[in-house]
Scaffold this motif. Structure first.
Motif, short mmCIF file in Angstrom:
data_model
loop_
_atom_site.label_atom_id
_atom_site.label_comp_id
_atom_site.label_asym_id
_atom_site.label_seq_id
_atom_site.Cartn_x
_atom_site.Cartn_y
_atom_site.Cartn_z
N ALA A 554 0.79 -1.22 0.12
CA ALA A 554 -0.12 0.02 0.19
C ALA A 554 0.85 1.27 0.00
O ALA A 554 0.54 2.07 -0.67
CB ALA A 554 -0.91 -0.12 1.19
N LEU A 580 -2.73 -2.98 -7.56
CA LEU A 580 -3.72 -3.13 -6.64
C LEU A 580 -4.89 -4.22 -6.65
O LEU A 580 -5.18 -4.54 -5.81
CB LEU A 580 -4.48 -1.56 -6.74
CG LEU A 580 -5.75 -1.58 -5.74
CD1 LEU A 580 -5.45 -1.46 -4.58
CD2 LEU A 580 -6.51 -0.28 -6.25
N ASN A 623 -7.36 -0.80 1.37
CA ASN A 623 -7.76 -1.18 0.01
C ASN A 623 -8.39 0.01 -0.60
O ASN A 623 -8.36 0.51 -1.84
CB ASN A 623 -8.17 -2.36 -0.50
CG ASN A 623 -7.20 -3.64 0.09
OD1 ASN A 623 -5.99 -3.20 0.24
ND2 ASN A 623 -7.65 -4.66 0.04
N ILE A 626 -6.65 3.33 -0.86
CA ILE A 626 -5.84 3.69 -2.01
C ILE A 626 -6.20 3.42 -3.26
O ILE A 626 -5.85 3.90 -4.42
CB ILE A 626 -4.64 2.50 -1.56
CG1 ILE A 626 -3.40 2.65 -2.56
CG2 ILE A 626 -5.14 1.09 -1.88
CD1 ILE A 626 -2.60 3.95 -2.35
#
Length: 744
Positions: A554, A580, A623, A626
């Motif tokens: 991250a 990602l 998650n 980001i």
């Protein structure tokens, strides 16, 4: 000129060896998935059984080799120089195509590949030859064996429907007879089923298989054919008695014997039917070369009439090929990846699904449910209740060390697939072992109710993807092989070297891709795949390692997204999106295994379950933050909106430095917490949040001024807010580990 063609023959056999490696890597799924999925024995034992079957089956494949010589085109209308172009184009295409499918762990058909490659290259060469002929395309049928090609292709694709239907019906009947508590009925039904299964396998592999053997005399073959019924009856009685003794006296699970024997039989059928896909073309090339060198004619003067004659392949060549197949089976990592794909689609429990649901899969499931409800309204309720009792599964298979499905389904998969493939081999039809074994497995999965409400749309989507890949195989094989043949025919044999280089580069890149993909499996992923219970302390250590790894990713993604936004470059942002997606995919796998992991915990191990649930929740928050930053930044750059102002850019640069330092310190604290590191982290968190607050206050003042871009200001605020969320989420990770005293 003779030396040139000798080098090309050597190249054909080098390509054949490579083709055996990549081909078996893909086709290993055909005979391994049932044994591995049911965990009938250790992987080593399963591979030994399959290896013996391959070696024996290789010697039975001599007869079907004729498909490569005259099954698709009429060789007596092609010159020696023509058939060499056809064979080279086929082998070069095959190795590229199969390796790509292996890399992406997708089972495909080596039979369909070779058939359509032969069709594509032969059609191209025939087309070019007819251009110089006064009759034009009207004589194209004299070059291509369209009737036989249609028969072969139709039999291949018809096998999809037949295999699925037969597998579904036989599995349904078997489950009604056995139920999921099959041990209770092994003394009666089990003995009869095992006797029938092994008899059927023996009949088709020995009685029908001897026709293609390279060492059986014609008299021996005739004797087997004349006495097939008597042999089958004696075989059934003998096997049934043997299985009864093994079950009653020695207390052996006879279904394990059936599955291992089925693995042997299917491996044998695979080698007997599919070996032509790998070495049929090079052997035909060698025979053509021998004929040409003895003729004294030029390459463009000799018609290959000799290829129309039946020729038995030397046993030693078949054994060499079989040995290479066995070595590949043992050492190929790609073979393991492809096997996992099919086992995953047929497993009895729900969990991690590799394929995403789509509109087609949802529509098919909805339609199937409607048909099911209609049939249920017709069948008497008493019969339905009885049937439901047989399908009541009281066996828990959610443990990590449990098989994907039981021995009943494994024995059905292997028996039905072996019989269908061996029967096609006896008719000298190059039936696709991949299509048959895969569709039998999918049909049995459906009737066994492995595709439940929680998994049906994903499994159907997976089957659709695989079938579309098969259709793509045919189209791609035909096209690329035709292109290669065109290039070599038009520009000379020197183009072979160019195509070999292209093939080498393609295979090297796919190898590095697959190696990198395997390396990305984290320790946490491997934890979930282990087959024994994990001590609590080790589980907590693994989750600690997982968290540190995800926080580091991250952090890197945040840095890359800021780099792409500030420099207005799409490449780092797109790369961040890909990374990602991998991070999110790992999180999804983690989620799907949570229930499994919690189920196997004792009551006094509740602390571990709480840690897992808390970590998963925090991962989702991290998650999402980001993801929002990356996608918003990419949209901003991609749509060429106004760039950030210098003051905003400097603010984000300063924030990136502070955020990176904070994340690195947080990772260090999670790894090994002490008061000094914790105090430093608290100070860094305060500084980072103060930095965000100051930047927001400055931006609020600037927004009131004229000339400010609303889009840029909105993006800036969103980045600051999501960064703040990431800082707070990271701090919550530390609280979870500190509260539960979890250290690496």
């Amino acid at each position: 000129m003779e030396q040139v063609y000798l080098l090309l023959i050597i190249l054909l056999f080098v390509l054949a060896i490579s083709d055996l490696v990549v081909g078996v890597s893909n086709d290993a799924v055909n005979f391994l998935n049932s044994a591995i999925g049911s965990k009938v024995a250790s992987r080593k034992v399963i591979l030994i059984v399959a290896s013996v079957g391959i070696i024996l089956g290789a010697t039975f494949s001599s007869g079907i080799m004729e498909v490569a010589r005259k099954g698709i085109f009429f060789p007596d209308h092609f010159l020696f120089s023509d058939v060499m172009i056809i064979f080279l184009a086929v082998m070069l295409t095959d190795i590229i195509l199969l390796d790509l499918f292996n890399t992406f762990a997708m089972p495909t058909s080596t039979t369909v590949s070779i058939v359509f490659e032969l069709l594509g290259s032969a059609f191209c060469v025939a087309f070019l030859k007819t251009l110089d002929n006064d009759n034009g395309l009207s004589i194209l049928h004299t070059y291509i064996n369209f009737d036989n090609a249609v028969t072969i292709v139709s039999s291949i694709f018809l096998s999809v429907a037949v295999a699925f239907t037969v597998g579904m019906i036989v599995q349904y009947i078997s489950r009604v007879l056995f139920t999921f508590q099959y041990e209770k009925r092994m003394k009666t039904i089990g003995v009869i089923w095992a006797g029938l299964a092994v008899t059927a396998l023996s009949y088709f592999l020995i009685i029908k298989g001897v026709k293609g053997s390279s060492f059986m005399s014609d008299e021996s073959v005739q004797w087997f054919e004349n006495n097939s019924l008597e042999i089958s009856i004696v075989s059934f009685l003998a096997w049934s008695i043997i299985f009864y003794i093994l079950h009653e006296i020695f207390k052996i699970n006879i279904l394990k014997i059936v599955v291992l024997f089925g693995t042997f039989a299917l491996a044998m059928a695979f080698a007997g039917n599919d070996l032509v896909n790998f070495i049929g073309v090079p052997i035909a090339g060698l025979e053509s070369f021998k004929e040409w060198t003895g003729s004294g004619l030029q390459p463009d003067e000799l018609l290959m009439t000799s290829l129309t004659k039946p020729v038995k392949t030397d046993t030693y060549l078949l054994l060499i090929a079989g040995t290479i197949m066995v070595l590949t089976l043992w050492f190929s990592k790609k073979a393991k990846s492809v096997t996992e794909t099919e086992v995953n689609l047929g497993r009895q429990d729900s969990g991690t699904e590799r394929f995403k649901a789509n509109a087609v899969s949802r529509g098919l499931v909805i339609g199937a449910r409607g048909i099911g409800r209609g049939l249920m309204s017709i069948i008497p309720k008493r019969a339905l209740v009885q049937i439901e009792q047989n399908f009541k599964n009281e066996v828990t298979i959610s443990e990590d060390d449990a098989p994907a499905f039981d021995l009943v389904r494994a024995s059905v998969n292997l028996t039905i697939a072996s019989v269908l493939i061996a029967f096609a081999t006896s008719l000298k039809l190059p039936l696709s072992t991949t299509y048959v074994s895969f569709m039998v497995a999918m049909g049995s999965s459906l009737s066994d109710r492995a595709w439940g409400r929680d998994s049906a749309v994903y499994r159907v989507s997976g089957v659709i993807n695989v079938i579309l890949g098969w259709l793509g195989t045919a189209l791609i094989a035909f096209t690329i092989s035709g292109i290669f043949a065109f290039v070599i025919y038009q520009f000379g044999l020197s183009m072979v070297a160019v195509i070999v280089v292209i093939a080498g580069i393609t295979i090297f890149r796919s190898f590095t891709y697959h190696k990198a993909k395997e390396r990305k499996k984290t320790l946490a992923d491997k934890l979930m795949a282990q087959t024994s219970l994990i001590p609590v302390n080790k589980a907590l250590i693994e989750i600690n390692n997982r968290t540190r790894e995800n926080l580091a990713i991250a952090n890197q993604l945040f840095q890359k997204s800021m780099e792409g936004l500030l420099k207005e470059k799409k490449k780092p942002l797109k790369k961040s999106i890909e990374e990602l997606d991998e991070l999110i995919d790992k999180s999804e796998k983690f989620k799907s295994n949570l229930i499994k992991f919690i189920n196997r915990m004792d009551e006094d191990e509740a602390i571990t379950s709480k840690v897992y649930l808390s970590i998963y929740e925090l991962e989702q928050d991290l998650n999402e933050s980001i993801k929002f930053i990356i996608t918003e930044s990419l949209d901003h750059v991609k749509n060429m909106h106004s760039p950030l102002r210098k003051k905003q850019m400097k603010g984000l640069e300063s924030l990136t430095i502070k955020f990176t330092e904070f994340m690195n310190q947080a990772i260090a604290v999670i790894h090994h917490s002490d008061s000094q590191k914790m105090n430093k982290l608290i100070s860094m968190k305060r500084e980072t949040l103060d930095e965000i607050l100051n930047l927001m206050e400055v931006q609020i003042k600037d927004v009131r001024k004229k000339g400010q871009s609303k889009r840029t200001s909105t993006l800036y605020f969103n980045i600051l807010l999501e960064t703040k969320n990431m800082v707070n989420t990271t701090s919550r990770f530390i609280k979870v580990f500190k509260k539960n005293s979890v250290k690496a």
